[in-house]
Design an enzyme around this catalytic site. Structure first.
Site, PDB file in Angstrom:
ATOM      1  N   ARG A  18       0.778  -1.408  -0.075  1.00  0.00           N
ATOM      2  CA  ARG A  18       0.016  -0.123  -0.056  1.00  0.00           C
ATOM      3  C   ARG A  18       0.621   1.499  -0.005  1.00  0.00           C
ATOM      4  NH1 ARG A  18      -5.138  -0.795   0.005  1.00  0.00           N
ATOM      5  NH2 ARG A  18      -5.530   1.214   0.830  1.00  0.00           N
ATOM      6  N   LEU A  19       1.954   1.220  -0.459  1.00  0.00           N
ATOM      7  CA  LEU A  19       3.023   2.314  -0.711  1.00  0.00           C
ATOM      8  C   LEU A  19       2.972   2.924  -2.221  1.00  0.00           C
ATOM      9  CD1 LEU A  19       6.165   0.735   0.882  1.00  0.00           C
ATOM     10  CD2 LEU A  19       4.175   2.182   1.865  1.00  0.00           C
TER      11      LEU A  19
END
Length: 192
Positions: A171-172
């Protein structure tokens, strides 16, 4: 890195057309009524250039009425196969009659007839009622070109900002935001 968000959108759309199993031109259209109550639905992108993003509809539909009362909208393209999204926000304007007529002329004949037959977004007592009305419209325009109905046209979302979202591990995600200012576009990043 591209500095023209319209050129970047075109690149991404070409990739989506090659990878999406269906409707790469589909976009969620968010509107709000005059009291700020939101509404969203899927529509198809029918044109894109430096002026904005174009779709067509019945002006008496819920979205048409909401855009008349509150001429601002948001769009979201989600290309799952590419793990990408594009968000667009800005005011809307009606396309010219010339643009609407030209696009309407490219539609399949039954789609043209459907634009006349449908009271889009209005209550319908039965499917049979609509099918009967469609047949009446088909008879009305038998052996004739189907003109664009006066209640049918297009809208252009004129982007004030465009965000390009790329999925990343854990989720970066990468989020690039383009904002229109007085002299063109500025570009920055957003936290995921």
């Amino acid at each position: 890195m591209a500095t023209d968000p319209h050129a970047l959108f075109d690149e991404w759309l070409i990739e989506a057309r090659a990878s999406e199993p269906n409707d790469p031109d589909a976009m969620a259209l968010g509107t709000a009524d005059d009291e700020g109550r939101p509404s969203v639905r899927m529509v198809l992108l029918k044109g894109h250039d430096d002026r904005g993003f174009v779709f067509y509809t019945n002006l008496n539909s819920r979205k048409g009425q909401e855009l008349a009362a509150n001429p601002n909208a948001s769009l979201l393209f989600h290309w799952k196969s590419l793990r990408r999204q594009v968000r667009v926000e800005g005011p809307v304007e009606r396309v010219s009659d010339t643009e609407a007529d030209a696009y309407f002329a490219t539609r399949a004949r039954d789609s043209q007839l459907g634009a006349w037959a449908s009271d889009q977004s209005r209550p319908l007592d039965s499917r049979a009622t609509f099918e009967k009305r469609f047949q009446q419209i088909r008879s009305r325009f038998e052996d004739a070109d189907v003109p664009r109905p006066p209640h049918w046209s297009g809208f252009r979302v004129v982007p004030r900002q465009i965000e390009f979202w790329n999925d990343r591990a854990h989720r970066l995600h990468e989020r690039r935001l383009f904002v229109r200012d007085g002299s063109g576009w500025s570009e920055g990043l957003l936290y995921p």
